[in-house]
Design an enzyme around this catalytic site. Sequence first.
Site, PDB file in Angstrom:
ATOM      1  N   GLU B  50      -3.165 -21.385 -10.472  1.00 34.03           N
ATOM      2  CA  GLU B  50      -3.760 -20.053 -10.677  1.00 34.03           C
ATOM      3  C   GLU B  50      -5.092 -19.913  -9.939  1.00 34.03           C
ATOM      4  OE1 GLU B  50      -2.202 -17.640 -11.840  1.00 34.03           O
ATOM      5  OE2 GLU B  50      -0.605 -18.622 -12.941  1.00 34.03           O
ATOM      6  N   ASN B  54      -5.845 -17.683  -6.614  1.00 28.18           N
ATOM      7  CA  ASN B  54      -6.871 -16.637  -6.637  1.00 28.18           C
ATOM      8  C   ASN B  54      -7.847 -16.779  -5.471  1.00 28.18           C
ATOM      9  OD1 ASN B  54      -5.853 -15.333  -8.845  1.00 28.18           O
ATOM     10  ND2 ASN B  54      -7.371 -16.123 -10.299  1.00 28.18           N
ATOM     11  N   ARG B 109       0.977  -8.545  -8.040  1.00 25.93           N
ATOM     12  CA  ARG B 109       0.281  -9.470  -8.936  1.00 25.93           C
ATOM     13  C   ARG B 109       0.460  -8.944 -10.352  1.00 25.93           C
ATOM     14  NH1 ARG B 109       0.696 -13.193  -5.825  1.00 25.93           N
ATOM     15  NH2 ARG B 109      -0.162 -14.356  -7.570  1.00 25.93           N
TER      16      ARG B 109
HETATM   17  N1  LIG Z   1     -11.559 -16.518  -6.469  1.00 29.48           N
HETATM   18  C1  LIG Z   1     -11.656 -15.186  -6.594  1.00 29.48           C
HETATM   19  N2  LIG Z   1     -12.348 -14.452  -5.691  1.00 29.48           N
HETATM   20  C2  LIG Z   1     -12.452 -13.108  -5.807  1.00 29.48           C
HETATM   21  N3  LIG Z   1     -11.865 -12.388  -6.781  1.00 29.48           N
HETATM   22  C3  LIG Z   1     -11.152 -13.055  -7.731  1.00 29.48           C
HETATM   23  C4  LIG Z   1     -11.009 -14.483  -7.675  1.00 29.48           C
HETATM   24  N4  LIG Z   1     -10.263 -14.860  -8.750  1.00 29.48           N
HETATM   25  C5  LIG Z   1      -9.947 -13.735  -9.418  1.00 29.48           C
HETATM   26  N5  LIG Z   1     -10.480 -12.640  -8.817  1.00 29.48           N
HETATM   27  C6  LIG Z   1     -10.380 -11.235  -9.308  1.00 29.48           C
HETATM   28  O1  LIG Z   1      -9.987 -11.270 -10.667  1.00 29.48           O
HETATM   29  C7  LIG Z   1      -8.796 -10.499 -10.853  1.00 29.48           C
HETATM   30  C8  LIG Z   1      -7.965 -11.111 -11.966  1.00 29.48           C
HETATM   31  O2  LIG Z   1      -7.473 -12.392 -11.608  1.00 29.48           O
HETATM   32  P1  LIG Z   1      -6.112 -12.904 -12.264  1.00 29.48           P
HETATM   33  O3  LIG Z   1      -5.775 -14.228 -11.680  1.00 29.48           O
HETATM   34  O4  LIG Z   1      -6.225 -12.814 -13.739  1.00 29.48           O
HETATM   35  O5  LIG Z   1      -5.054 -11.793 -11.813  1.00 29.48           O
HETATM   36  P2  LIG Z   1      -4.389 -11.581 -10.364  1.00 29.48           P
HETATM   37  O6  LIG Z   1      -4.669 -12.736  -9.497  1.00 29.48           O
HETATM   38  O7  LIG Z   1      -4.798 -10.243  -9.866  1.00 29.48           O
HETATM   39  O8  LIG Z   1      -2.837 -11.553 -10.734  1.00 29.48           O
HETATM   40  P3  LIG Z   1      -1.918 -12.853 -11.030  1.00 29.48           P
HETATM   41  O9  LIG Z   1      -2.842 -14.031 -11.233  1.00 29.48           O
HETATM   42  O10 LIG Z   1      -1.178 -12.529 -12.268  1.00 29.48           O
HETATM   43  O11 LIG Z   1      -1.054 -13.001  -9.868  1.00 29.48           O
HETATM   44  C9  LIG Z   1      -8.137 -10.467  -9.505  1.00 29.48           C
HETATM   45  O12 LIG Z   1      -7.275  -9.358  -9.374  1.00 29.48           O
HETATM   46  C10 LIG Z   1      -9.337 -10.401  -8.568  1.00 29.48           C
HETATM   47  O13 LIG Z   1      -9.829  -9.089  -8.471  1.00 29.48           O
HETATM   48 MG   LIG Z   2      -4.368 -14.703 -10.097  1.00 25.43          MG
END
Ligand SMILES: Nc1ncnc2c1ncn2[C@@H]1O[C@H](COP(=O)(O)OP(=O)(O)OP(=O)(O)O)[C@@H](O)[C@H]1O
Ligand SMILES: [Mg+2]
Lengths: 117, 151
Positions: B50, B54, B109
Amino acid sequence: MGLYVDVARRRNVLIVRLSGELDHHTATQVRHRLEDELSKGIDTNLVLNLENLTFMDSSGLGVVLGRYRQISQLGGRMAVCSVQPSIHRLFEMSGLFKVFSFFEDEERAIRACGVAS
Amino acid sequence: MSEVHKNFMELSFASRSENESFARVAVASFISQLDPTMEELTDIKTVVSEAVTNAVIHGYEEKTDGVITIRTWIEGQKVSIEISDQGLGITNVEEARQPLYTSKPELERSGMGFTIMENFMDEVAVDSREGQGTTIRLVKHLKTHQQTLQH
Ligand SMILES: Nc1ncnc2c1ncn2[C@@H]1O[C@H](COP(=O)(O)OP(=O)(O)OP(=O)(O)O)[C@@H](O)[C@H]1O
Ligand SMILES: [Mg+2]
């Protein structure tokens, strides 16, 4: 460790068996393959057999949800079957467990799509 | 009294999606010295996947010239994992951590990454600065063997 996509058909049901690991890298491959198959216009229903899927993360939830939306637009049904406990937990956590129909095996999933064996 | 077992590892790699599986397998094999249960190993693999995903998708927006660093500490049965990128950073961490929140719905996502990390780990801390990058700190206390035998 990659991902293998095996595709079969029964009447208007596309049966997709995934084995290996479903993450962001391999989800793209699954999405393209399924979009290709569904765009042939043969199937209205989809059975996803996850029996041999050994790993999945949120990218897998995304690709499954995406196909559910696609199938719903075609007016079809989607059934997921043979989900391992570790992956089952993710579906439960996301609330998708209430959205899709889950079955113990492929035959039941196919029948749920309205095809008699 | 024997001393607490301590160990450490650090790993840096390019922000390419094919490194997601490499990263989770590397951390899992480092952790295996603690003889974790299958479930604990799966939890750790999933959360590493995860956080790295990200960094690839959101931190670097799939540009492959970024660097992702993972540090893992072991202290007794406690596992601490830090995953950092020098990417875009998160504007509103509060909002980002909400279940089902995603800034990239067009990429299919589900917005479940942080929720999964929170469910599988004992502690999740997010340190992010816009334009500078993000560090995710995760802690999990593994069950000792005696605890496992009692269950
Ligand atoms: N390393 C990162 N750098 C920049 N933004 C981030 C990072 N990690 C998370 N985010 C932000 O936080 C939000 C939520 O992250 P999360 O992992 O919960 O959901 P997602 O990645 O959008 O979807 P999924 O993990 O279910 O595929 C992301 O949509 C993004 O905007
Ligand atoms: Mg994610």
